[in-house]
Write an enzyme that holds these catalytic residues in place. Structure first.
Site, mmCIF file in Angstrom:
data_model
loop_
_atom_site.group_PDB
_atom_site.id
_atom_site.type_symbol
_atom_site.label_atom_id
_atom_site.label_comp_id
_atom_site.label_asym_id
_atom_site.label_seq_id
_atom_site.Cartn_x
_atom_site.Cartn_y
_atom_site.Cartn_z
ATOM 1 N N ARG B 51 1.466 -1.161 10.452
ATOM 2 C CA ARG B 51 0.995 0.222 10.388
ATOM 3 C C ARG B 51 -0.102 0.361 9.333
ATOM 4 N NH1 ARG B 51 6.673 2.677 8.047
ATOM 5 N NH2 ARG B 51 7.586 1.079 9.374
ATOM 6 N N ASP B 53 -1.645 3.564 6.659
ATOM 7 C CA ASP B 53 -1.308 4.887 6.133
ATOM 8 C C ASP B 53 -2.347 5.937 6.511
ATOM 9 O OD1 ASP B 53 1.060 4.275 4.941
ATOM 10 O OD2 ASP B 53 0.180 3.864 2.962
ATOM 11 N N ARG B 199 -3.785 -1.529 -1.911
ATOM 12 C CA ARG B 199 -4.195 -0.363 -2.705
ATOM 13 C C ARG B 199 -3.728 -0.467 -4.156
ATOM 14 N NH1 ARG B 199 -2.394 4.603 0.878
ATOM 15 N NH2 ARG B 199 -2.947 5.706 -1.041
#
Lengths: 249, 249
Positions: B51, B53, B199
């Site tokens: 996935r 975000d 991140r």
């Protein structure tokens, strides 16, 4: 009261155009809301060099407004940018005399229009360029550009529902078409532009690029003074109000 | 039934992430809605490499799905792109064997992260890069990158609420940091990545770039196996799932 001249950019994607309207988020509304907050609830009207349509961008839109605030001029930019939404960015703020007028004082405007000319579209460019998958005849478009330069009656290149009062004669100083890798850039500089004029010019030039018209057709289209003789209005997301010039600059 | 592998890009700006959720528009939902239409109302489940975000982009996300349609493989791309929204673009479609799995078959993933490092922000880059107005020490960030390469327990670089089962050991093949004019690009290639890992790595590298940490701090942060020792999670809009590799490639 002091008159403030403000130059700013905006990403037109999430705006229903520049000018305030009953429904939809507009650039003018965001600006006036911000100024009203700074002026403790007193409404401040801003006057722009001109409006831009839904989806059209600006690199150097210019407005003026009158303010009673005694903010040092060097702090205005930071104060405005701190409060404006992040799709508007103030680039320059100047104090001007009361005779400065953002709309009536314009002596030249520049618009640019960007085409993403490639085999496949790019999702990251879709709001800031217009995608064209076919090859275009750049040389033919360059030749067509030359016929636009000069002082002409641009009735053929003015939206039929424009409500433009007065004549439709404008002077265009510069028109060019350049391709760099997969980007085609059109530049237009002129004394002023009619409603949708750049987008109709680009739509017509693209028909030349596709071989559907000849470069010299631009001459006849101008002479016809009839909107139906020109090409389709090109989409808004390729268009940028690039720069506005004033005598005082 | 045939298994289809599909590689596609998306602009994450207007998505609430990749994975279907009760509220908010998602990439998976758009894909499954499109496939359901193509399959006359029969639901088709898609399985992705992983996935992404909310706000994160993809240049080369990969999914697989099983279809009973007998569309020639060369027509799949056009059929999908004609029906998908314009912030998703299918780049490649291949028929694969039933043993291909978009998630379990991944052997390498590449992420890139883009910083717009300039004096002033650019409204046109705000959704696709992260703006940093201060100068950053590129050399220090390059040095810090070297400590990330290799097989490590990346617990310090995994979101505390990740729910990751199993160990947090991953192998990173390549980390780099390059500046070109006003764009800083980080590249990460690895066998796999934990939730928010890129991140948090970027957030920590930026603290090195600002002089708040030393390049060698990365070693100690890895050893600590404690999320609170690493830097802040960098914002989503600079991050791109760039490429996914499979043994079958």
């Amino acid at each position: 009261m002091e008159r403030i001249k403000c130059t700013f950019s905006y990403d037109g994607t999430d705006f229903s155009g520049y000018q305030i309207q009953p429904n939809g988020r507009t650039v003018q509304e965001e600006f006036e809301k911000t100024l009203m907050k700074m002026h403790k609830g007193t409404p401040v009207k801003v006057t722009a060099s001109g409006r831009t349509d839904r989806g059209v961008h600006a690199l150097g839109q210019v407005i003026h407004f009158d303010s009673y605030l005694s903010i040092p001029i060097e702090n205005w930019q930071r104060a405005l940018n701190a409060m404006l939404p992040d799709d508007i960015f103030v680039k320059e703020v100047h104090k001007v005399t009361g005779s400065f007028h953002a709309r009536y004082g314009v002596i030249e405007k520049e618009y640019r229009y960007f085409i993403h000319n490639s085999k496949e579209p790019d999702v990251f460019k879709r709001n800031h360029t217009v995608f064209i998958g076919n090859e275009l005849d750049i040389l033919a478009m360059k030749q067509a550009c030359e016929h636009i330069v000069g002082t002409h009656d641009f009735s053929s290149f003015c939206a039929a529902n424009s409500g433009v009062k007065g004549d439709k004669i404008r002077t265009i100083y510069h028109v060019s078409c350049e391709k760099d890798v997969d980007t085609i850039m059109f530049r237009f500089k002129g004394s002023g532009f009619l409603y949708n004029m750049v987008r109709i010019l680009v739509g017509t030039l693209l028909e030349v690029g596709r071989g559907e018209r000849n470069p010299t057709d631009l001459k006849q289209i101008l002479q016809a003074k009839d909107r139906s003789c020109a090409g389709k209005t090109a989409p808004p997301q390729g268009l940028y109000l690039w720069n506005v010039k004033y005598e005082s600059d």
